[in-house]
Design a protein around this motif. Structure first.
Motif, PDB file in Angstrom:
ATOM      1  N   PHE A   5       0.795  -1.311   0.010  1.00 17.06           N
ATOM      2  CA  PHE A   5      -0.067   0.014  -0.008  1.00 17.06           C
ATOM      3  C   PHE A   5       0.838   1.127   0.044  1.00 17.06           C
ATOM      4  O   PHE A   5       2.082   1.275   0.525  1.00 17.06           O
ATOM      5  N   THR A   6       0.501   2.219  -0.642  1.00 17.16           N
ATOM      6  CA  THR A   6       0.992   3.597  -0.780  1.00 17.16           C
ATOM      7  C   THR A   6       0.015   4.752  -0.225  1.00 17.16           C
ATOM      8  O   THR A   6      -1.002   4.695  -1.058  1.00 17.16           O
ATOM      9  N   ILE A   7       0.343   5.527   0.589  1.00 11.29           N
ATOM     10  CA  ILE A   7      -0.514   6.803   0.937  1.00 11.29           C
ATOM     11  C   ILE A   7       0.128   7.864   0.245  1.00 11.29           C
ATOM     12  O   ILE A   7       1.372   7.964   0.230  1.00 11.29           O
ATOM     13  N   SER A   8      -0.548   8.824  -0.031  1.00  9.70           N
ATOM     14  CA  SER A   8      -0.201   9.770  -0.790  1.00  9.70           C
ATOM     15  C   SER A   8      -1.130  11.081  -0.681  1.00  9.70           C
ATOM     16  O   SER A   8      -2.402  10.710  -0.097  1.00  9.70           O
ATOM     17  N   ARG A   9      -0.829  12.277  -0.954  1.00 10.62           N
ATOM     18  CA  ARG A   9      -1.958  13.462  -0.849  1.00 10.62           C
ATOM     19  C   ARG A   9      -1.623  14.609  -1.774  1.00 10.62           C
ATOM     20  O   ARG A   9      -0.549  14.533  -2.584  1.00 10.62           O
ATOM     21  N   ASP A  10      -2.607  15.193  -2.329  1.00 11.12           N
ATOM     22  CA  ASP A  10      -2.567  16.297  -3.113  1.00 11.12           C
ATOM     23  C   ASP A  10      -3.285  17.433  -2.248  1.00 11.12           C
ATOM     24  O   ASP A  10      -4.574  17.488  -2.282  1.00 11.12           O
ATOM     25  N   ASN A  11      -2.390  18.401  -1.798  1.00  9.14           N
ATOM     26  CA  ASN A  11      -3.009  19.330  -0.977  1.00  9.14           C
ATOM     27  C   ASN A  11      -3.692  20.486  -1.923  1.00  9.14           C
ATOM     28  O   ASN A  11      -4.586  21.132  -1.543  1.00  9.14           O
ATOM     29  N   ALA A  12      -3.333  20.387  -3.090  1.00  8.35           N
ATOM     30  CA  ALA A  12      -4.212  21.629  -3.887  1.00  8.35           C
ATOM     31  C   ALA A  12      -5.734  20.823  -4.170  1.00  8.35           C
ATOM     32  O   ALA A  12      -6.489  21.634  -4.570  1.00  8.35           O
ATOM     33  N   LYS A  13      -5.842  19.570  -4.094  1.00  4.31           N
ATOM     34  CA  LYS A  13      -7.181  18.962  -4.298  1.00  4.31           C
ATOM     35  C   LYS A  13      -7.749  18.603  -2.776  1.00  4.31           C
ATOM     36  O   LYS A  13      -8.639  18.053  -3.037  1.00  4.31           O
ATOM     37  N   ASN A  14      -7.198  19.005  -1.919  1.00  6.63           N
ATOM     38  CA  ASN A  14      -7.726  18.558  -0.685  1.00  6.63           C
ATOM     39  C   ASN A  14      -7.776  17.162  -0.518  1.00  6.63           C
ATOM     40  O   ASN A  14      -9.180  16.657   0.090  1.00  6.63           O
ATOM     41  N   THR A  15      -7.149  16.165  -0.869  1.00  7.74           N
ATOM     42  CA  THR A  15      -7.298  14.963  -0.991  1.00  7.74           C
ATOM     43  C   THR A  15      -6.139  13.880  -0.705  1.00  7.74           C
ATOM     44  O   THR A  15      -5.190  14.340  -1.242  1.00  7.74           O
ATOM     45  N   VAL A  16      -6.368  12.751   0.042  1.00 10.82           N
ATOM     46  CA  VAL A  16      -5.438  11.946   0.457  1.00 10.82           C
ATOM     47  C   VAL A  16      -5.820  10.599  -0.328  1.00 10.82           C
ATOM     48  O   VAL A  16      -7.234  10.148  -0.387  1.00 10.82           O
ATOM     49  N   TYR A  17      -4.949   9.678  -0.633  1.00 12.45           N
ATOM     50  CA  TYR A  17      -5.034   8.692  -1.516  1.00 12.45           C
ATOM     51  C   TYR A  17      -4.669   7.212  -0.768  1.00 12.45           C
ATOM     52  O   TYR A  17      -3.472   7.661   0.148  1.00 12.45           O
ATOM     53  N   LEU A  18      -5.192   6.250  -1.022  1.00 10.79           N
ATOM     54  CA  LEU A  18      -4.496   5.007  -0.745  1.00 10.79           C
ATOM     55  C   LEU A  18      -4.382   4.147  -1.690  1.00 10.79           C
ATOM     56  O   LEU A  18      -5.430   3.417  -2.375  1.00 10.79           O
TER      57      LEU A  18
END
Length: 121
Positions: free
Chosen positions: A68-81
């Motif tokens: 699994f890899t967690i990441s985020r895009d602060n410009a889109k206010n979104t976190v991913y898994l």
């Protein structure tokens, strides 16, 4: 009002992949770390992964490290898994949550409604 909305769950075969998203609103997203948790039927909720506000620091449960890899895009206010090499034991409802507090004293105070992930054998 803080809102966290997960999406991207579904049914996948063993070895498959899914990408979960968590869209946040009502908060200054870039100021907060975020986490993913999961709860399988009959089991307690467990930590899966977390990411710092900047995205520079991540943490994983041993059971998902390397898959699994967690990441985020602060410009889109979104976190991913990103979930790869899925196993039947990954079947659970997955939740995202906002993290507060200092290192070693983290708390999670806002939670999404969850998204179901089912891995068939």
């Amino acid at each position: 009002q803080v809102q966290l909305v997960e999406s991207g769950g579904g049914l996948v075969q063993t070895g498959g992949s899914l990408r979960l998203s968590c869209a946040a609103s009502g908060l200054t997203f870039s100021r907060y770390g975020m986490g993913w948790f999961r709860q399988a039927p009959g089991k307690e909720r467990e930590f899966v992964a977390a990411i710092s506000w900047s995205g520079m620091t991540t943490d994983y449960a041993d059971s998902v490290k390397g898959r699994f890899t967690i990441s985020r895009d602060n410009a889109k206010n979104t976190v991913y898994l990103q979930m790869n090499s899925l196993k039947p034991e990954d079947t659970a409802v997955y939740y995202c949550a906002r993290r507060t507090g200092l290192q070693g004293q983290y708390e999670y105070d806002y939670w999404g409604q969850g998204t179901q992930v089912t891995v068939s054998s």
